[in-house]
Design an enzyme around this catalytic site. Structure first.
Site: not given
Length: 241
Positions: A146-148
């Site tokens: 999700g962060y990436g």
């Protein structure tokens, strides 16, 4: 850009976070007018726009846009610093994948998109918009999907804003900063055994923003600037594709 010595006007999106609070403090100390945009008020700021929590992006975007419009009227700002964000791990098999992706998108892309629209309405010609990317998202991030994804989207947005007919004011620059790890109290608490000499001091980014706002060493619009700290020394390096 404002004339040398003239008090600047800055919006800090994420103005109650670790980096945002430091930006507010530093620029207020220079007698600049600084407004904080966050889910809670920052009493150190000249003014605050409190973001109402909702699961609807359009509701939140409309609320923030309207409230900033009421605050500024026809006044323009020298810079909009979007320093909102957060971190969550998890691979594609993780039970928390959907929850974490949703959170990352809200914290990074909602804020970046709203900041970009605010720039088209309230940023001066020759002004500065900064977005919060991440060096890790220049490559695959299998352990933090999700962060990436969210940070990768921020990078794409930054490059789009630099293009012709993006809606940005003439001469204005959109620049993304891509740190590795920022030296914040929360990060120290969650990673007490880490090598802090490889973490970027918040003051370094605050001073970098100051330079760019005042036209000193400002990169070209659309630049993705990697922020890498080694043995306590921080360097800025553009990412190329």
């Amino acid at each position: 850009m404002a004339a040398s010595g003239e008090a600047r006007r800055v919006l800090v999106y994420g103005g109650r976070g670790a980096l945002g609070s430091r930006c507010v403090q530093a620029f207020r100390a220079r007698n600049w007018w600084v407004a904080s945009i966050d889910v809670v008020e920052n009493e150190e700021a000249s003014a605050s726009v409190v973001v109402k929590m909702t699961d609807s992006f359009t509701e939140q975007a409309d609320q923030v846009t309207a409230d900033v419009g009421k605050l500024l009227g026809d006044q323009k700002v020298d810079a909009i610093l979007c320093v909102a964000g957060g971190w969550a791990g998890g691979n594609a098999k993780s039970k928390s994948l959907f929850k974490n992706c949703d959170m990352m998108w809200k914290q990074s892309m909602w804020t970046s998109t709203i900041s970009s629209h605010l720039a088209t309405k309230h940023l001066k010609e020759g002004g500065l918009l900064t977005l919060a990317g991440a060096k890790a998202a220049l490559d695959g991030t299998p352990g933090m999907i999700g962060y990436g994804m969210a940070k990768g989207a921020v990078h794409q947005l930054c490059q789009s804003l630099a293009g012709k007919n993006s809606g940005m004011p003439p001469g204005a620059a959109a620049i993304a900063v891509l740190p590795v790890t920022l030296d914040t109290p929360m990060n120290r608490k969650s990673m007490p055994e880490a090598d802090f000499s490889s973490w970027t001091p918040l003051e370094f980014l605050v001073e970098t923003f100051h330079d760019w706002i005042t036209g000193n060493k400002r990169p070209n619009s659309g630049s993705l600037i990697q922020v890498v700290t080694t043995d306590g020394k921080t360097e800025l390096t553009p990412a190329y594709f």
